[in-house]
Each structure stands twice: as structure tokens, then as C-alpha cells.
Design a protein around this motif. Structure first.
Motif, PDB file in Angstrom:
ATOM      1  N   ASN A  91       0.754  -1.225   0.122  1.00 57.49           N
ATOM      2  CA  ASN A  91      -0.054  -0.070  -0.161  1.00 57.49           C
ATOM      3  C   ASN A  91       1.034   1.274  -0.119  1.00 57.49           C
ATOM      4  O   ASN A  91       1.634   1.342   0.838  1.00 57.49           O
ATOM      5  N   LEU A  92       0.621   2.261  -0.792  1.00 60.11           N
ATOM      6  CA  LEU A  92       1.810   3.332  -1.101  1.00 60.11           C
ATOM      7  C   LEU A  92       1.881   4.266   0.272  1.00 60.11           C
ATOM      8  O   LEU A  92       3.091   4.472   0.459  1.00 60.11           O
ATOM      9  N   THR A  93       0.772   4.245   0.763  1.00 60.15           N
ATOM     10  CA  THR A  93       0.976   5.291   1.976  1.00 60.15           C
ATOM     11  C   THR A  93       1.727   4.395   3.006  1.00 60.15           C
ATOM     12  O   THR A  93       2.392   5.189   3.616  1.00 60.15           O
ATOM     13  N   ALA A  94       1.391   3.033   3.124  1.00 58.02           N
ATOM     14  CA  ALA A  94       2.188   2.462   4.210  1.00 58.02           C
ATOM     15  C   ALA A  94       3.690   2.267   3.971  1.00 58.02           C
ATOM     16  O   ALA A  94       4.402   2.671   4.785  1.00 58.02           O
ATOM     17  N   LEU A  95       3.890   2.002   2.533  1.00 62.47           N
ATOM     18  CA  LEU A  95       5.524   2.097   2.209  1.00 62.47           C
ATOM     19  C   LEU A  95       6.203   3.397   2.527  1.00 62.47           C
ATOM     20  O   LEU A  95       7.330   3.553   3.117  1.00 62.47           O
ATOM     21  N   ARG A  96       5.474   4.629   2.042  1.00 62.06           N
ATOM     22  CA  ARG A  96       6.196   5.754   2.449  1.00 62.06           C
ATOM     23  C   ARG A  96       6.081   6.091   3.839  1.00 62.06           C
ATOM     24  O   ARG A  96       7.073   7.138   4.179  1.00 62.06           O
ATOM     25  N   GLN A  97       5.324   5.598   4.667  1.00 65.75           N
ATOM     26  CA  GLN A  97       5.326   5.914   6.256  1.00 65.75           C
ATOM     27  C   GLN A  97       6.401   5.079   6.713  1.00 65.75           C
ATOM     28  O   GLN A  97       6.861   5.572   7.946  1.00 65.75           O
ATOM     29  N   LYS A  98       7.150   4.264   5.971  1.00 63.64           N
ATOM     30  CA  LYS A  98       8.313   3.480   6.675  1.00 63.64           C
ATOM     31  C   LYS A  98       9.465   4.368   6.281  1.00 63.64           C
ATOM     32  O   LYS A  98      10.622   4.141   6.936  1.00 63.64           O
ATOM     33  N   ILE A  99       9.206   5.536   5.549  1.00 65.33           N
ATOM     34  CA  ILE A  99      10.413   6.201   5.027  1.00 65.33           C
ATOM     35  C   ILE A  99      10.616   7.445   5.565  1.00 65.33           C
ATOM     36  O   ILE A  99       9.525   8.053   5.538  1.00 65.33           O
ATOM     37  N   GLY A 100      11.629   8.022   5.955  1.00 71.53           N
ATOM     38  CA  GLY A 100      11.872   9.330   6.243  1.00 71.53           C
ATOM     39  C   GLY A 100      12.754  10.063   5.144  1.00 71.53           C
ATOM     40  O   GLY A 100      14.078   9.793   5.236  1.00 71.53           O
ATOM     41  N   THR A 122       4.452  15.425  19.589  1.00 72.14           N
ATOM     42  CA  THR A 122       4.514  16.107  21.014  1.00 72.14           C
ATOM     43  C   THR A 122       5.467  17.421  20.970  1.00 72.14           C
ATOM     44  O   THR A 122       6.373  17.240  20.309  1.00 72.14           O
ATOM     45  N   GLU A 123       5.219  18.059  22.030  1.00 69.99           N
ATOM     46  CA  GLU A 123       6.385  19.257  22.301  1.00 69.99           C
ATOM     47  C   GLU A 123       7.632  18.614  22.593  1.00 69.99           C
ATOM     48  O   GLU A 123       8.806  19.172  22.016  1.00 69.99           O
ATOM     49  N   GLU A 124       8.007  17.485  23.079  1.00 67.42           N
ATOM     50  CA  GLU A 124       9.074  16.705  23.393  1.00 67.42           C
ATOM     51  C   GLU A 124       9.485  16.261  22.104  1.00 67.42           C
ATOM     52  O   GLU A 124      10.771  16.266  22.163  1.00 67.42           O
ATOM     53  N   ASP A 125       8.915  15.541  21.388  1.00 65.78           N
ATOM     54  CA  ASP A 125       9.128  15.025  20.115  1.00 65.78           C
ATOM     55  C   ASP A 125       9.778  16.152  19.223  1.00 65.78           C
ATOM     56  O   ASP A 125      10.916  16.020  18.635  1.00 65.78           O
ATOM     57  N   LEU A 126       9.147  17.295  19.027  1.00 64.18           N
ATOM     58  CA  LEU A 126       9.714  18.571  18.537  1.00 64.18           C
ATOM     59  C   LEU A 126      11.213  18.932  19.186  1.00 64.18           C
ATOM     60  O   LEU A 126      12.052  19.259  18.233  1.00 64.18           O
ATOM     61  N   ALA A 171      14.562  20.284   7.596  1.00 66.63           N
ATOM     62  CA  ALA A 171      14.159  19.244   6.636  1.00 66.63           C
ATOM     63  C   ALA A 171      14.703  18.069   7.307  1.00 66.63           C
ATOM     64  O   ALA A 171      13.916  16.765   7.269  1.00 66.63           O
ATOM     65  N   ILE A 172      15.809  17.682   7.942  1.00 67.71           N
ATOM     66  CA  ILE A 172      16.102  16.596   8.663  1.00 67.71           C
ATOM     67  C   ILE A 172      15.392  16.499   9.864  1.00 67.71           C
ATOM     68  O   ILE A 172      14.821  15.067  10.026  1.00 67.71           O
ATOM     69  N   ALA A 173      14.910  17.394  10.459  1.00 68.69           N
ATOM     70  CA  ALA A 173      14.203  17.475  11.686  1.00 68.69           C
ATOM     71  C   ALA A 173      12.764  16.813  11.503  1.00 68.69           C
ATOM     72  O   ALA A 173      12.261  15.991  12.185  1.00 68.69           O
ATOM     73  N   ARG A 174      12.273  17.246  10.318  1.00 73.24           N
ATOM     74  CA  ARG A 174      11.099  16.715   9.738  1.00 73.24           C
ATOM     75  C   ARG A 174      10.893  15.439   9.467  1.00 73.24           C
ATOM     76  O   ARG A 174       9.997  14.712   9.785  1.00 73.24           O
ATOM     77  N   ALA A 175      12.072  14.651   9.197  1.00 75.61           N
ATOM     78  CA  ALA A 175      12.044  13.338   8.972  1.00 75.61           C
ATOM     79  C   ALA A 175      12.479  12.550  10.076  1.00 75.61           C
ATOM     80  O   ALA A 175      11.646  11.409  10.434  1.00 75.61           O
ATOM     81  N   ILE A 176      13.171  13.014  11.007  1.00 77.97           N
ATOM     82  CA  ILE A 176      13.566  12.565  12.179  1.00 77.97           C
ATOM     83  C   ILE A 176      12.198  12.396  13.370  1.00 77.97           C
ATOM     84  O   ILE A 176      12.023  11.263  14.074  1.00 77.97           O
ATOM     85  N   ILE A 177      11.294  13.444  13.247  1.00 78.53           N
ATOM     86  CA  ILE A 177      10.291  13.368  14.233  1.00 78.53           C
ATOM     87  C   ILE A 177       9.058  12.229  14.049  1.00 78.53           C
ATOM     88  O   ILE A 177       8.698  11.622  14.877  1.00 78.53           O
ATOM     89  N   ARG A 178       9.345  11.784  12.894  1.00 79.91           N
ATOM     90  CA  ARG A 178       8.392  10.443  12.556  1.00 79.91           C
ATOM     91  C   ARG A 178       9.074   9.102  13.082  1.00 79.91           C
ATOM     92  O   ARG A 178       8.507   7.921  12.805  1.00 79.91           O
ATOM     93  N   ARG A 179      10.363   9.154  13.471  1.00 73.33           N
ATOM     94  CA  ARG A 179      11.135   7.711  13.698  1.00 73.33           C
ATOM     95  C   ARG A 179      10.664   6.754  12.663  1.00 73.33           C
ATOM     96  O   ARG A 179      10.296   5.707  13.020  1.00 73.33           O
TER      97      ARG A 179
END
Length: 576
Positions: free
Chosen positions: A402-411, A436-440, A480-488
Motif C-alpha cells: 500500500n503506497l501510504t504504508a510504504l512511504r510511512q516507513k521512510i523518512g 508532542t512538544e517533546e518530540d519537536l 528538513a532533517i528534523a521533519r524526517a527524524i520526528i516520525r522515527r
């Protein structure tokens, strides 16, 4: 017309009220001349002023109802028109969101913008007239012809004689205007393309002092657009006086011969006046309908361009029944992957690429410009699909996910750090909406963005202008890197994402990422050898082929291409 009718039928209630107002307005408009004729022939002729007064008040009441119906017609027409255009633009945008890179390249971003804005506007302009006049004028015309025949069959021949000429004029104008409209919209596409390139490349243009060249380039396209527009305006300018000329000839003939019939006692004055009113309604209705019909070719061109956007099916579908979960997280395997851009299958960008990346590993890609590094990693989130071979993630072909599931695996951190208009917080939450604020704070700390964010007056609520133009290149890359890291994610893909960082920040960031990604798979495309020296595996590409795979030390000894790249960047001590 099929597109416009399809969207119109989504709002049947508004269409019904629109038609009801049109029907009522026509009955009132056509009833007034008859009442006026009776007032003259019965009231005025027989000097029955009570009858005149009664008919006058009755006509005033009808006029009031007519004005009300006209106002309601305008309201329902506008409401229906705007609702249709909202639906069209929503559907276009929704369909464009499904496009792969291939569809964007085929249609063109500038053209898609024109189709969503100007083409939709052209359809809206046509529908605005059609919903108000397109229903009314044919009915008014037909009813007026009936009343003309009823009032005086002998005078009606002048009206029927003129109709073929009017129809011929409308058909000729429509045929001439259609290719002009198509050319005009294509020129508008080019204007948008040049304008978009000019605004995004403003610094380059100024750096090379090429403002005059760009002005000339824009002026040429603008002149072409103006030329096709001028031809359309001239066509309309010639058409209207021609219709009015024929209209006046008919009116003169009707009055001339009508006056003779009155003199001979064959026609009453009131009937002639009502006949003239019906002729006016008939011919004016035809002229209004002709004006709407003349707008149709341009609207049809725009509707066809919109339909093309709606009909374009993405080559990479969402695959709703695809795999959504796997037992492992982050295992990547390339099996004899070959890729060529659509239409260039004889010239693959990458050929027969095979390698494996496991969780906890950092795999880097290096090579000369144009060797296929960025193209290779864009195949992982399915921005494009492989021409040959397979890419497996956690043992499943990426095409079966599933395309959404695939891309959710990737930062994914792109080569150009694209940020959106809004705050720092909103851009970081783009990676994970419920962070969360902690994640940010954690993502900012890992990406080495905490320092410059804390120096901003509003901190995480600092506003970014369009594309993050008020931030430096290094700051944008870190966000841009932080945006990817935040989703782990299970997989990190860095497409030359450290190029704008100084060596100290680069080293700190890589050291911090090493701790963060102990259980994730990290893929890095880089130009700087210092960025990838510590990678577990380095894939060396040359003109689309994998020439070597190994560690930094292994490749220095076994791969001449890698050694040449490294020796151009590192000191003798670092090469030893």
C-alpha cells in the motif's frame, strides 16, 4: 459540455430553482407586451381610463415580480456556478495529488497551475452566462416566435428571413474562435512557465546580468498571447455590430410595413407595438444566446484541458489492498534494478544494480554527477517504478505495498530542502501531525537545529516565508532533517542533505544520527567523502553502473574511481 453538465447535475436542487426562476421570468416578460397592446387597443382607443389604470397597476405588479425573479435567478445562478467550479478545482487538486513524477513531467507544472486557475475561470465565466441566459434565451426566443406568428403572420416573415443569416454568423464565429482559444491558453501556459522560472531563479538571473534576456523572452510569449487575444476580441467586436445592423434592418422593415397595414386598417396600433416588443425579445434573445455560444469554444478548450487533468491516471497507484505491515522493519534489497525515464528506455539511468541494506547499517552512494545516485534512491518510495528488476523492503516488493504504508516507513530528506509557508512548528509537524512538544525538541536537537531556533524571536512559532526564503540553506536542511527524524521511520533516505552544512555541524549531526538510527536503515547520497567515511557500506556508481561496493578503507585500495574522488577531497594523512 459533457464535463460542465456532469458537475452541474451534482447540484440538482439549485438547478431546479434556477430553471424555475427562468421559466417564471419568461412568462412575465412575454406577458407584458400583450397587456400593453390591450391597454392601447381597449383602454386608450376607447378612452376607458379606468381600464388603463387597472392594467397599469397590474403591469407594475408583474414588473415587481419579474424583478424579484430576476434577482433570485442571479442568486441561484451564481450559487450554482461557484459550487460547480469549487467541485472542479477540488477534484483536479485531489487527482493531481495522486500523480507520480511522470505525470507532472508529462503535463507540466505551469500548465497544471493554468488549468486549475485560468481554465477553471474560463469555464466559470461561461457557466455564469449559460445558467442565466443559456436556459432563458432559447425559451424566450421560441415563445417570442410563437407570439410573433400569433400577432401578425404577414410581418413575421421578416424575422424568419433573418434567422438563417444569424445562425450562419454564429457558426462561422464559433469555428474561427476555437483554434484561437486553444492557442491563447497554450500561450498562457508558457507565460506561467517563464514567470515561474524567472521568480524561482531570480538570483541566478541577476548574478549573470541576464534581466534583459529574460524580459525579451517573456515579452515574446506575452506578445503571442496578446496577438491571439486581440484576434478573439476583434472577432467579437465585428460580430456584435453585424448582429445589431441586421437587427435594426428587421425593425425598420417591421415598422414600415406595419404602419402601412395600420393605414389600410389591417392591423391595430396596440398589436403592432406588442409585435415590435416580441420581435425585440426574439432577436435580442437570439443575440444574447449567440454571445453565450461565442463564449463556448473558449470554454470548451478549457474544459478539455481540465478533463485531461481529471482523466490522467497515475502510473503509480495507491494500491489500497497492498501490504501494510511486515514482520521486519528496514531491510532493503535491490535485485538487478534497471531504470530508464519514460520514453527513453534505450538509455537507462541506472543498470543492473544489486545490493542489500539492513537495519542498523548506513549505506552510502557516491559517484560523479549524473551517475544515477539520486535516481536510485527515488525508486525506494516509488517516485518512479523500476524498468527491470525488483526492490524489496522487508521481503516485499515495493509495488506490492500500500503506497501510504510504504512511504510511512521512510523518512525522505530531498536534495533541495523544501519548506512550506508557515511556522517552524508546522513544518516539523508535517513529518508527524500528532508529535508532542517533546518530540519537536528531540528532533531539533538531533538535527542540530536547536541553537538557531532558540535565537529566533518566536522560537518554534517563527514564520517561514515562501520556500523558507528567510532562512539560510543550512538552516533549511536541518529543518528538513528534523521533519524526517520526528516520525522515527524504519528507513532514512538522505539525498545529498548535508551539502549546505559546515564541517563542524556536519560532523555533529552525523554523530548524533548514528545514535538515533541504531535500529534504522540509513541511505545517504553524498558528494563529500568526509560525510560517508564511516558508512558500513559505500556503493560507487559510474554512469549508472555499480563499479564497487565496500567500506571506505576497502574502496581506497580496490576502486580507482573512489580513490580519485577521495584524493581530490582528503589530505594525504586521511588517505593513508
Amino acid at each position: 459540455m459533457k464535463l460542465m453538465w456532469k458537475y452541474t447535475m451534482r447540484h440538482k436542487k439549485l438547478l431546479f430553482f434556477n430553471f424555475l426562476c427562468v421559466f417564471g421570468f419568461i412568462i412575465i416578460e412575454l406577458g407584458l407586451p400583450t397587456l400593453l397592446g390591450r391597454m392601447i387597443d381597449i383602454g386608450v382607443k376607447q378612452k376607458d381610463f379606468d381600464y388603463v389604470k387597472m392594467m397599469g397597476l397590474f403591469m407594475l405588479a408583474i414588473v415587481a415580480v419579474g424583478i424579484t425573479l430576476n434577482m433570485l435567478l442571479t442568486y441561484f445562478g451564481a450559487k450554482l456556478n461557484t459550487s460547480i467550479i469549487i467541485d472542479i478545482r477540488d477534484d483536479m487538486f485531489e487527482n493531481m495529488q495522486t500523480y507520480s513524477h511522470q505525470e507532472y513531467e508529462k503535463l507540466g507544472v505551469s500548465s497544471l497551475i493554468t488549468r486549475t486557475t485560468n481554465d477553471a475561470y474560463q469555464v466559470m465565466m461561461f457557466l455564469g452566462q449559460f445558467l442565466r441566459l443559456g436556459f432563458m434565451t432559447p425559451m424566450m426566443f421560441a415563445a417570442s416566435l410563437y407570439m410573433i406568428m400569433r400577432e401578425s403572420a404577414s410581418l413575421s416573415k421578416f424575422v424568419f428571413f433573418a434567422i438563417p443569416f444569424l445562425l450562419l454568423g454564429v457558426i462561422i464565429i464559433a469555428r474561427i474562435s476555437e483554434p484561437l482559444s486553444e492557442k491563447q491558453q497554450k500561450n498562457l501556459d508558457k507565460i506561467n512557465m517563464i514567470l515561474r522560472e524567472n521568480l524561482s531563479g531570480l538570483r541566478v538571473i541577476r548574478a549573470f546580468v541576464n534581466e534583459k534576456f529574460e524580459e525579451k523572452r517573456f515579452d515574446d510569449v506575452n506578445e503571442n498571447y496578446a496577438a491571439s487575444s486581440t484576434k478573439l476580441f476583434k472577432l467579437v467586436a465585428v460580430a456584435q455590430p453585424g448582429f445589431y445592423f441586421l437587427f435594426n434592418i428587421i425593425m425598420v422593415l417591421v415598422i414600415w410595413f406595419g404602419a402601412k397595414q395600420i393605414d389600410l386598417g389591417q392591423l391595430e396600433v396596440g398589436k403592432l407595438i406588442s409585435f415590435i416588443e416580441y420581435v425585440f425579445h426574439a432577436l435580442f434573445s437570439f443575440m444574447l444566446f449567440a454571445s453565450v455560444f461565442m463564449m463556448y469554444p473558449r470554454a470548451a478548450v478549457s474544459a478539455n484541458r481540465i478533463q485531461e487533468v481529471l482523466d490522467t491516471v497515475t502510473s503509480i497507484s495507491e494500491n489500497p489492498d497492498g501490504v501494510k505491515e511486515t514482520a521486519t522493519q528496514g531491510v532493503i534489497e535491490f535485485k538487478n534494478v534497471t531504470f530508464a525515464y519514460p520514453g527513453a528506455t534505450e538509455s537507462p539511468v541506472i543498470r543492473d544494480v544489486s545490493f542489500t541494506a539492513n537495519p542498523g547499517e548506513t549505506v552510502a552512494f557516491i559517484g560523479s554527477t549524473g551517475s544515477g545516485k539520486s535516481t536510485l534512491i527515488q525508486l525506494i518510495p516509488r517516485f518512479y517504478d523500476t524498468t527491470k528488476g525488483d526492490i524489496l523492503i522487508d521481503g516485499v516488493n515495493v509495488k506490492d505495498y500500500n503506497l501510504t504504508a510504504l512511504r510511512q516507513k521512510i523518512g525522505f530528506i530531498p536534495q533541495k530542502a523544501l519548506l512550506f509557508t508557515g511556522t517552524i512548528r508546522e513544518n516539523m509537524l508535517f513529518g508527524k501531525a500528532d508529535a508532542t512538544e517533546e518530540d519537536l525538541h528531540y528532533a531539533a536537537e538531533v538535527s542540530q537545529a536547536t541553537e538557531f531556533i532558540s535565537q529566533k524571536a518566536d522560537g518554534y512559532d517563527e514564520l517561514l516565508s515562501e520556500g523558507g526564503a528567510n532562512f539560510s540553506g543550512g538552516q533549511k536542511q536541518r529543518l528538513a532533517i528534523a521533519r524526517a527524524i520526528i516520525r522515527r521511520p524504519a528507513i532514512y533516505v538522505f539525498d545529498d542533505s548535508f551539502s549546505a552544512l559546515d564541517y563542524k555541524t556536519d560532523a555533529n549531526l552525523r554523530a548524533r544520527l548514528k545514535k538515533e538510527t541504531t535500529t534504522s536503515t540509513v541511505l545517504i547520497v553524498a558528494q563529500r567523502v568526509s560525510t560517508i567515511m564511516q558508512a558500513d557500506k559505500i556503493v560507487v556508481l559510474n554512469e549508472g553502473d555499480v563499479v564497487a561496493i565496500g567500506t571506505h578503507r576497502e574502496l581506497l585500495k580496490s576502486c580507482e574511481i573512489y580513490y580519485d574522488i577521495a584524493s581530490s577531497q582528503l589530505s594525504e594523512e586521511e588517505l593513508a
